[in-house]
Design an enzyme around this catalytic site. Structure first.
Site, short mmCIF file in Angstrom:
data_model
loop_
_atom_site.label_atom_id
_atom_site.label_comp_id
_atom_site.label_asym_id
_atom_site.label_seq_id
_atom_site.Cartn_x
_atom_site.Cartn_y
_atom_site.Cartn_z
N GLU A 275 0.86 -1.18 0.00
CA GLU A 275 0.00 0.00 0.00
C GLU A 275 0.90 1.23 0.00
O GLU A 275 1.74 1.37 0.88
CB GLU A 275 -0.85 0.05 1.27
N LYS B 271 4.11 17.35 2.38
CA LYS B 271 4.21 16.41 1.27
C LYS B 271 4.57 15.02 1.79
O LYS B 271 5.32 14.90 2.76
CB LYS B 271 5.30 16.86 0.28
N HIS C 224 12.42 23.76 -3.17
CA HIS C 224 11.16 24.48 -3.35
C HIS C 224 10.33 24.49 -2.08
O HIS C 224 10.38 23.57 -1.28
CB HIS C 224 10.33 23.84 -4.47
N TYR D 50 4.50 12.83 -5.42
CA TYR D 50 4.26 13.71 -4.28
C TYR D 50 2.77 13.71 -3.94
O TYR D 50 1.96 13.91 -4.83
CB TYR D 50 4.54 15.17 -4.59
N ASP E 154 15.30 27.43 -11.32
CA ASP E 154 15.94 27.00 -10.07
C ASP E 154 17.32 27.61 -9.89
O ASP E 154 17.78 27.79 -8.76
CB ASP E 154 16.02 25.48 -9.99
N GLN F 145 -3.79 16.96 -3.43
CA GLN F 145 -3.21 17.03 -4.76
C GLN F 145 -2.06 16.03 -4.86
O GLN F 145 -1.24 15.95 -3.96
CB GLN F 145 -2.69 18.45 -5.03
#
Length: 186
Positions: free
Chosen positions: A28, A72, A62, A132, A170, A47
Site C-alpha cells: 500500500e 508532502k 522548493h 508527491y 531553479d 493534490q
C-alpha cells in the site's frame, strides 16, 4: 507501516509493509487510517503530483509561503533519488538544519515533509519517477525556493556538479538567508 524518525522535528520516514512472492511485490502506498495511526497526524492530502527526470536532474529546493505552505508525502515509483529537506520554520528547534535520504524503487521508503520545509531532490539513477502527495494546492504566487548550492546550508548532492541538470528558474533562486526573509512569521 513503520515510522522512522529523522533529526528534523516533525519530518519522518515511512517504511511500508512490502509483500514479495514469485509474482513480484505488493504494498500500500497510502492508507489514511494507517497513516494517521502510525504518525498521529491528520493530514488531508488534496493534490498528487508526479515528475519524470533523467540522471543528474536537480529539482529544488522548493516551498510555498504562508497559508499556501504544503506538507508532502514523497516517494520514488521508479529509479533512485537523493531527497533533501531543510527546516525553514523560524520558530523550530531545527530551523536551518537539513536532512537527506536516498529513496528508491527497491526499499520503497517514503518521506513525510511537513509544512515549513524546503524540499528538493536529484536523480541518481538513469531515470526516476517521483510522486508527491500534497496537503495544499499549488499556488504560483506563494512559490519560492533556496538555491541548491547555498553556502550556509552546504548540501551534499552526491553527484559531481558537472552532472547537474537544473532549470533556469531553479538557478535563479535566492540563498537561504534571503529566502527565509520572505517567509511570514507565525
Amino acid at each position: 507501516m513503520e515510522l522512522q524518525k529523522t533529526p528534523l522535528k516533525d519530518c519522518f520516514i515511512l517504511k511500508p509493509n512490502v509483500f514479495r512472492d514469485e509474482r513480484g511485490l505488493f504494498y500500500e502506498t497510502y492508507n489514511q487510517k494507517v497513516f494517521e495511526k502510525t504518525t498521529g497526524l491528520n493530514v488531508d492530502f488534496v493534490q498528487d503530483n508526479q515528475s519524470v527526470s533523467s540522471k543528474g536532474v536537480l529539482r529544488g529546493l522548493h516551498f510555498q509561503r504562508g497559508e499556501m505552505a504544503q506538507a508532502k508525502l514523497v516517494r520514488v515509483v521508479k529509479g533512485k533519488v537523493l531527497d533533501i529537506v531543510v527546516d525553514i520554520r523560524k520558530d523550530s528547534a531545527t530551523f536551518g538544519k537539513s536532512f537527506s535520504v536516498v529513496l528508491d524503487d527497491m526499499e520503497h521508503l517514503q518521506l513525510f515533509v511537513p509544512r515549513g520545509f524546503a524540499h528538493g531532490f536529484i536523480t541518481l539513477s538513469e531515470q526516476s519517477i517521483f510522486s508527491y502527495k500534497c496537503d495544499n494546492y499549488y499556488d504560483k504566487a506563494s512559490e519560492s525556493g533556496i538555491i541548491y548550492n547555498d553556502a550556509t546550508l552546504a548540501l551534499d548532492w552526491y553527484l559531481p556538479k558537472e552532472e547537474f541538470i537544473i532549470s533556469a528558474k531553479d538557478l535563479e533562486l535566492p540563498g537561504f538567508e534571503e529566502a527565509v526573509k520572505s517567509i511570514p512569521s507565525r
